[in-house]
Design an enzyme around this catalytic site. Sequence first.
Site, mmCIF file in Angstrom:
data_model
loop_
_atom_site.group_PDB
_atom_site.id
_atom_site.type_symbol
_atom_site.label_atom_id
_atom_site.label_comp_id
_atom_site.label_asym_id
_atom_site.label_seq_id
_atom_site.Cartn_x
_atom_site.Cartn_y
_atom_site.Cartn_z
ATOM 1 N NE ARG A 300 -2.295 0.682 3.793
ATOM 2 C CZ ARG A 300 -1.693 1.403 4.751
ATOM 3 N NH1 ARG A 300 -1.392 2.665 4.542
ATOM 4 N NH2 ARG A 300 -1.370 0.851 5.900
ATOM 5 C CG HIS A 304 -6.193 1.766 6.384
ATOM 6 N ND1 HIS A 304 -6.188 0.475 5.899
ATOM 7 C CD2 HIS A 304 -7.391 1.920 7.003
ATOM 8 C CE1 HIS A 304 -7.318 -0.121 6.213
ATOM 9 N NE2 HIS A 304 -8.068 0.730 6.882
ATOM 10 C CE1 TYR A 313 1.252 2.432 8.732
ATOM 11 C CE2 TYR A 313 -0.034 4.093 9.873
ATOM 12 C CZ TYR A 313 0.155 3.273 8.789
ATOM 13 O OH TYR A 313 -0.749 3.297 7.746
#
Length: 406
Positions: A300, A304, A313
Amino acid sequence: MSSPEQWTHPEPGDAPAATAATPTAEQVIAGLRATSEGGAELVQLLTPEGERVENAEFDRYVADVTAEDLRGLYRDMVLVRRADRECNALQRQGQLGIWVPLLGQEAAQIGAGRALKPQDMAFPSYREHGVAWTRGVRPEDLLGIFRGTDNGSWDPLATRFHLYTIVIGNQVLNAAGYAMGQRFEGRVGNTGGDPDANEATMVFFGDGATSQGDVHEGFVWASVYDAPLVFFCQNNQWAISEPTERQTRLPLYQRARGYGFPGVRVDGNDVLATLAVSRWALDECRHGNGPVLIEAYTYRMDAHTTTDDPTRYRLSDELEAWKLKDPIERVRVNLIRHEHADQDFFDSIQADSDRLAAELREFCVNMPDPPPERMFSKIYAEPSPQLDAQRDELLEYLAGFSGGAH
């Protein structure tokens, strides 16, 4: 070479297991290095450099793919990416409430979607904009979901593409039930007559969904009933902020073994390999051989959703490494290397993508607000006196503001 199991079973001298809420930079890099190529069993037909590699098992499933077909796959991916980027921008400008990007996962979705036959059924989660494209669902049809004006404006039976599912993993149960119905109605395993008599179902979910009970219940039911169901897991490495290594001790495709059906890991950034593996899996299902799990190993590249900040993160080094495996670029290079496309072709695709983006923006900005009475007409299958009374009361209340300053 390090392995993903070190996240839970560290060996002497290696980095400690990731037990904290957020893995350290060293742990993230170790996990990336361990899995960056997908392992020895990864099915790949186009390298990141656009070179065609042979595969004795899966080459025959794309033997019919011509240069024109490859150009079509390239066009699909470019247009889907452009639509995705436009919708991302529309959300940032307040035209959509939220958007779920697919950036980086175009090959996984286009390859799988183009493997489906017209009679097959697909069950998406909420990121399958590329699969929607292959089933004739236009990007405009998706906008109402993310603008909050409808739950999906396409006909799932006509398109053979179910409505989006927001609840993580729930679509797997729906797909398992549908595929069991295909089995009960004798729509699999027919060896003669109409070639379209055999059907299969494909359900899409992410690596994070494999931690949900719904997915495993779907595995169980599909397995014991030999349902013609392809479980298509897009492992994009991050379940929101949780890396895959913190969700499983083994590669995800190996989980199928515990349920008694085959699993395979494919390079999800390779549209040709994804097409081949998906065709094989769907054929297995249509012939009555039971379910198959595909783990499309991809990444990805964006957040998200537009409410997420991935810089909190994951490291920029990880993103830069995966940019070198871009699914669109490897097809473009292959087409150029074999002189299957010239600059006029690429210019025409660019013009098509510009036109699509403009049409999508115009459609979104001018979308009408739904009438308030629709919230009553789209809830229950049949009306009731209680619901009618509530509707009339609301409409009477709203009518009191007509022509006023409110």
